[in-house]
Design an enzyme around this catalytic site. Structure first.
Site, PDB file in Angstrom:
ATOM      1  N   GLY A 266       0.789  -1.227   0.000  1.00 18.66           N
ATOM      2  CA  GLY A 266       0.000   0.000   0.000  1.00 18.66           C
ATOM      3  C   GLY A 266       0.820   1.275   0.000  1.00 18.66           C
ATOM      4  O   GLY A 266       0.332   2.328   0.418  1.00 18.66           O
ATOM      5  N   SER A 267       2.064   1.223  -0.460  1.00 17.87           N
ATOM      6  CA  SER A 267       2.867   2.463  -0.490  1.00 17.87           C
ATOM      7  C   SER A 267       2.272   3.470  -1.468  1.00 17.87           C
ATOM      8  O   SER A 267       2.361   4.678  -1.270  1.00 17.87           O
ATOM      9  CB  SER A 267       4.324   2.158  -0.857  1.00 17.87           C
ATOM     10  OG  SER A 267       4.418   1.705  -2.195  1.00 17.87           O
ATOM     11  N   ASN A 268       1.621   2.983  -2.516  1.00 23.79           N
ATOM     12  CA  ASN A 268       0.964   3.900  -3.466  1.00 23.79           C
ATOM     13  C   ASN A 268      -0.341   4.432  -2.884  1.00 23.79           C
ATOM     14  O   ASN A 268      -0.718   5.570  -3.134  1.00 23.79           O
ATOM     15  CB  ASN A 268       0.761   3.206  -4.804  1.00 23.79           C
ATOM     16  CG  ASN A 268       2.078   3.035  -5.534  1.00 23.79           C
ATOM     17  OD1 ASN A 268       2.580   3.966  -6.145  1.00 23.79           O
ATOM     18  ND2 ASN A 268       2.662   1.854  -5.438  1.00 23.79           N
TER      19      ASN A 268
ATOM     20  N   MET B 238      -3.781  -7.161  -7.309  1.00 25.10           N
ATOM     21  CA  MET B 238      -3.205  -8.236  -8.118  1.00 25.10           C
ATOM     22  C   MET B 238      -4.242  -9.272  -8.521  1.00 25.10           C
ATOM     23  O   MET B 238      -4.093 -10.459  -8.288  1.00 25.10           O
ATOM     24  CB  MET B 238      -2.053  -8.899  -7.349  1.00 25.10           C
ATOM     25  CG  MET B 238      -0.923  -7.945  -7.031  1.00 25.10           C
ATOM     26  SD  MET B 238      -0.303  -7.073  -8.495  1.00 25.10           S
ATOM     27  CE  MET B 238       0.589  -8.392  -9.279  1.00 25.10           C
TER      28      MET B 238
ATOM     29  N   ILE C 298      -6.834  -9.994 -11.925  1.00 22.80           N
ATOM     30  CA  ILE C 298      -7.302  -9.571 -13.249  1.00 22.80           C
ATOM     31  C   ILE C 298      -8.828  -9.512 -13.232  1.00 22.80           C
ATOM     32  O   ILE C 298      -9.489 -10.503 -12.930  1.00 22.80           O
ATOM     33  CB  ILE C 298      -6.800 -10.539 -14.335  1.00 22.80           C
ATOM     34  CG1 ILE C 298      -5.262 -10.523 -14.380  1.00 22.80           C
ATOM     35  CG2 ILE C 298      -7.375 -10.154 -15.692  1.00 22.80           C
ATOM     36  CD1 ILE C 298      -4.648 -11.541 -15.312  1.00 22.80           C
TER      37      ILE C 298
ATOM     38  N   ASN D  48      -5.359   2.028 -13.323  1.00 19.10           N
ATOM     39  CA  ASN D  48      -4.432   1.053 -12.734  1.00 19.10           C
ATOM     40  C   ASN D  48      -2.998   1.545 -12.839  1.00 19.10           C
ATOM     41  O   ASN D  48      -2.595   2.113 -13.869  1.00 19.10           O
ATOM     42  CB  ASN D  48      -4.557  -0.299 -13.471  1.00 19.10           C
ATOM     43  CG  ASN D  48      -3.502  -1.300 -13.004  1.00 19.10           C
ATOM     44  OD1 ASN D  48      -3.501  -1.700 -11.858  1.00 19.10           O
ATOM     45  ND2 ASN D  48      -2.605  -1.661 -13.908  1.00 19.10           N
TER      46      ASN D  48
ATOM     47  N   HIS E  21       0.852   0.599 -13.198  1.00 17.55           N
ATOM     48  CA  HIS E  21       1.624  -0.537 -13.688  1.00 17.55           C
ATOM     49  C   HIS E  21       3.094  -0.156 -13.801  1.00 17.55           C
ATOM     50  O   HIS E  21       3.412   0.897 -14.382  1.00 17.55           O
ATOM     51  CB  HIS E  21       1.086  -0.994 -15.048  1.00 17.55           C
ATOM     52  CG  HIS E  21       1.779  -2.208 -15.580  1.00 17.55           C
ATOM     53  ND1 HIS E  21       1.776  -3.418 -14.905  1.00 17.55           N
ATOM     54  CD2 HIS E  21       2.505  -2.413 -16.703  1.00 17.55           C
ATOM     55  CE1 HIS E  21       2.485  -4.299 -15.597  1.00 17.55           C
ATOM     56  NE2 HIS E  21       2.928  -3.716 -16.682  1.00 17.55           N
TER      57      HIS E  21
ATOM     58  N   ASP F 163      -3.461  -4.277 -18.812  1.00 18.40           N
ATOM     59  CA  ASP F 163      -2.446  -3.226 -19.018  1.00 18.40           C
ATOM     60  C   ASP F 163      -2.465  -2.652 -20.426  1.00 18.40           C
ATOM     61  O   ASP F 163      -1.481  -2.042 -20.863  1.00 18.40           O
ATOM     62  CB  ASP F 163      -1.056  -3.772 -18.672  1.00 18.40           C
ATOM     63  CG  ASP F 163      -0.990  -4.223 -17.230  1.00 18.40           C
ATOM     64  OD1 ASP F 163      -0.285  -5.185 -16.939  1.00 18.40           O
ATOM     65  OD2 ASP F 163      -1.718  -3.633 -16.395  1.00 18.40           O
TER      66      ASP F 163
ATOM     67  N   GLU G  89       6.403   5.945  -9.217  1.00 18.34           N
ATOM     68  CA  GLU G  89       5.007   5.483  -9.091  1.00 18.34           C
ATOM     69  C   GLU G  89       4.234   6.343  -8.098  1.00 18.34           C
ATOM     70  O   GLU G  89       3.074   6.700  -8.340  1.00 18.34           O
ATOM     71  CB  GLU G  89       4.982   4.026  -8.630  1.00 18.34           C
ATOM     72  CG  GLU G  89       5.406   3.029  -9.692  1.00 18.34           C
ATOM     73  CD  GLU G  89       5.140   1.614  -9.252  1.00 18.34           C
ATOM     74  OE1 GLU G  89       5.574   1.224  -8.155  1.00 18.34           O
ATOM     75  OE2 GLU G  89       4.448   0.898 -10.001  1.00 18.34           O
TER      76      GLU G  89
HETATM   77  N1  LIG Z   1      -9.133  -6.424 -16.693  1.00 21.71           N
HETATM   78  C1  LIG Z   1      -8.039  -5.925 -16.086  1.00 21.71           C
HETATM   79  N2  LIG Z   1      -7.759  -6.274 -14.820  1.00 21.71           N
HETATM   80  C2  LIG Z   1      -6.645  -5.770 -14.216  1.00 21.71           C
HETATM   81  C3  LIG Z   1      -5.769  -4.928 -14.923  1.00 21.71           C
HETATM   82  C4  LIG Z   1      -6.108  -4.568 -16.261  1.00 21.71           C
HETATM   83  O1  LIG Z   1      -5.392  -3.777 -16.913  1.00 21.71           O
HETATM   84  N3  LIG Z   1      -7.243  -5.085 -16.792  1.00 21.71           N
HETATM   85  N4  LIG Z   1      -4.575  -4.502 -14.314  1.00 21.71           N
HETATM   86  C5  LIG Z   1      -4.192  -5.356 -13.209  1.00 21.71           C
HETATM   87  C6  LIG Z   1      -2.941  -5.017 -12.482  1.00 21.71           C
HETATM   88  N5  LIG Z   1      -1.897  -5.870 -13.038  1.00 21.71           N
HETATM   89  C7  LIG Z   1      -0.920  -5.215 -13.718  1.00 21.71           C
HETATM   90  O2  LIG Z   1      -0.884  -3.962 -13.753  1.00 21.71           O
HETATM   91  C8  LIG Z   1      -1.928  -7.286 -12.903  1.00 21.71           C
HETATM   92  C9  LIG Z   1      -2.318  -7.838 -11.690  1.00 21.71           C
HETATM   93  C10 LIG Z   1      -2.377  -9.225 -11.553  1.00 21.71           C
HETATM   94  C11 LIG Z   1      -2.057 -10.060 -12.606  1.00 21.71           C
HETATM   95  C12 LIG Z   1      -2.181 -11.547 -12.449  1.00 21.71           C
HETATM   96  O3  LIG Z   1      -1.573 -12.320 -13.165  1.00 21.71           O
HETATM   97  N6  LIG Z   1      -3.027 -11.929 -11.477  1.00 21.71           N
HETATM   98  C13 LIG Z   1      -3.364 -13.365 -11.269  1.00 21.71           C
HETATM   99  C14 LIG Z   1      -3.147 -13.739  -9.810  1.00 21.71           C
HETATM  100  C15 LIG Z   1      -1.743 -13.364  -9.396  1.00 21.71           C
HETATM  101  C16 LIG Z   1      -1.614 -13.428  -7.869  1.00 21.71           C
HETATM  102  O4  LIG Z   1      -2.629 -13.641  -7.179  1.00 21.71           O
HETATM  103  O5  LIG Z   1      -0.464 -13.225  -7.405  1.00 21.71           O
HETATM  104  C17 LIG Z   1      -4.840 -13.544 -11.545  1.00 21.71           C
HETATM  105  O6  LIG Z   1      -5.604 -12.543 -11.456  1.00 21.71           O
HETATM  106  O7  LIG Z   1      -5.206 -14.708 -11.776  1.00 21.71           O
HETATM  107  C18 LIG Z   1      -1.651  -9.512 -13.818  1.00 21.71           C
HETATM  108  C19 LIG Z   1      -1.581  -8.118 -13.967  1.00 21.71           C
HETATM  109  C20 LIG Z   1      -5.292  -5.501 -12.225  1.00 21.71           C
HETATM  110  N7  LIG Z   1      -6.387  -6.097 -12.920  1.00 21.71           N
HETATM  111  N1  LIG Z   2       0.672  -5.416 -12.458  1.00 25.32           N
HETATM  112  C1  LIG Z   2       0.311  -4.728 -11.269  1.00 25.32           C
HETATM  113  C2  LIG Z   2       1.530  -4.407 -10.454  1.00 25.32           C
HETATM  114  O1  LIG Z   2       2.560  -5.030 -10.589  1.00 25.32           O
HETATM  115  N2  LIG Z   2       1.381  -3.417  -9.576  1.00 25.32           N
HETATM  116  C3  LIG Z   2       2.481  -3.005  -8.755  1.00 25.32           C
HETATM  117  O2  LIG Z   2       2.276  -3.434  -7.418  1.00 25.32           O
HETATM  118  C4  LIG Z   2       3.015  -2.551  -6.575  1.00 25.32           C
HETATM  119  C5  LIG Z   2       2.133  -2.162  -5.425  1.00 25.32           C
HETATM  120  O3  LIG Z   2       2.920  -1.556  -4.446  1.00 25.32           O
HETATM  121  P1  LIG Z   2       2.210  -0.983  -3.119  1.00 25.32           P
HETATM  122  O4  LIG Z   2       1.341  -2.089  -2.577  1.00 25.32           O
HETATM  123  O5  LIG Z   2       3.357  -0.625  -2.226  1.00 25.32           O
HETATM  124  O6  LIG Z   2       1.389   0.206  -3.535  1.00 25.32           O
HETATM  125  C6  LIG Z   2       3.406  -1.343  -7.425  1.00 25.32           C
HETATM  126  O7  LIG Z   2       4.776  -1.410  -7.773  1.00 25.32           O
HETATM  127  C7  LIG Z   2       2.548  -1.501  -8.653  1.00 25.32           C
HETATM  128  O8  LIG Z   2       3.116  -0.975  -9.815  1.00 25.32           O
END
Ligand SMILES: Nc1nc2c(c(=O)[nH]1)N[C@@H](CN(C=O)c1ccc(C(=O)N[C@@H](CCC(=O)O)C(=O)O)cc1)CN2
Ligand SMILES: NCC(=O)N[C@@H]1O[C@H](COP(=O)([O-])[O-])[C@@H](O)[C@H]1O
Length: 232
Positions: free
Chosen positions: A23-25, A108, A110, A141, A143, A183, A212
């Site tokens: 949650g730093s963001n 994290m 999708i 989002n 990224h 993304d 970020e």
């Molecule tokens: N429909 C969308 N959903 C999400 C997006 C997006 O652009 N469109 N961005 C993501 C954030 N993200 C990258 O920025 C990202 C987050 C998670 C994953 C992923 O592979 N998740 C897996 C589970 C991984 C885990 O639990 O550690 C999953 O969902 O099955 C890829 C990209 C947020 N959602």
């Molecule tokens: N694809 C999504 C992804 O990788 N997101 C990344 O998770 C971190 C969250 O940090 P935070 O929990 O300290 O805010 C951030 O680095 C963000 O870009």
């Protein structure tokens, strides 16, 4: 001599933040609230899909309401329900807060089309009163990579490895609108982040996270300003 006073009312914009980790963001957003960087805004809910997410503690310390809903416990507790049902439940929790903006800050998971349809207005969502309402809430989002470079999870590590192989000269971070394709949504803010030859990944990552923390505030302010101008 008559005098008139112009009553200026500012509407406080409502932000819901979805997290999964430190949650730093989120903290960067909290710290920017009601400063010139992010004026007239409040975070009305922080939702995490991981119970141990430190971001939940950051929210609590800032007196921000929190919620927790994870996919696997949801499926276990609701036999027959699907991942899409989970996403619809997340959408219901979000829209109930009547936000002006949803920020995925290290969320994290999708999101399926279902979530986006219910949040960005393509489908109506029945409230507790059974009345169907459509919403048109922007979702953005954060990224840790440049558009189209390292979509998906573990982008920082993948970019660092690509640099080591001489495949890229730098990386970056962006905030983009959320669409079904991960993304691939329209970038809102994009910033390049250099990688220095020979530096450990930790120093690149530290530099990237600093960027970020800046762009997530800038992007939230930018999209909220767009919301305001549409509503004028
Ligand atoms: N429909 C969308 N959903 C999400 C997006 C997006 O652009 N469109 N961005 C993501 C954030 N993200 C990258 O920025 C990202 C987050 C998670 C994953 C992923 O592979 N998740 C897996 C589970 C991984 C885990 O639990 O550690 C999953 O969902 O099955 C890829 C990209 C947020 N959602
Ligand atoms: N694809 C999504 C992804 O990788 N997101 C990344 O998770 C971190 C969250 O940090 P935070 O929990 O300290 O805010 C951030 O680095 C963000 O870009």
């Amino acid at each position: 001599m008559s005098s008139t006073t112009s009553a200026t009312t500012t509407t406080t914009r409502r932000i819901v933040v979805l997290i999964s980790g430190s949650g730093s963001n989120l903290q960067a957003l909290i710290d920017a609230l009601n400063t010139p960087a992010l004026p007239d805004a409040q975070i009305i809910l922080v939702l995490s899909n991981r119970k141990a997410a430190y971001g939940l503690q950051r929210a609590a310390q800032a007196n921000i309401p929190t919620a927790y809903l994870a996919l696997q416990p949801y499926l276990k507790n609701n036999p027959g329900k699907t991942r899409e049902d989970y996403d619809a439940e997340v959408a219901k929790i979000v829209v109930k807060e009547k936000p002006d903006l949803v920020v995925l800050a290290g969320w994290m998971h999708i999101m399926s089309e279902k979530f986006l349809e219910l949040v960005d207005g393509r489908k109506g969502l029945k409230g507790d009163d059974g009345v169907e309402v459509t919403h048109n809430i922007p979702v953005i989002n954060l990224h840790p990579a440049l558009p189209g470079a390292f979509d998906g999870a573990h982008a920082i590590e993948r970019a660092y490895e690509a640099f080591q192989k001489g495949e890229i000269a730098h990386s970056g971070a962006m905030v983009h609108r959320v669409v079904k394709d991960v993304d691939r949504g329209e970038p809102v803010i994009v910033r390049e982040v250099p990688i220095e030859k020979g530096e450990p990944i930790e120093s690149f990552e530290e530099r990237l996270h600093k960027v970020e923390h800046e762009i997530i505030v800038q992007a939230a302010a930018k999209v909220l300003e767009e919301v305001k101008s549409v509503q004028r």
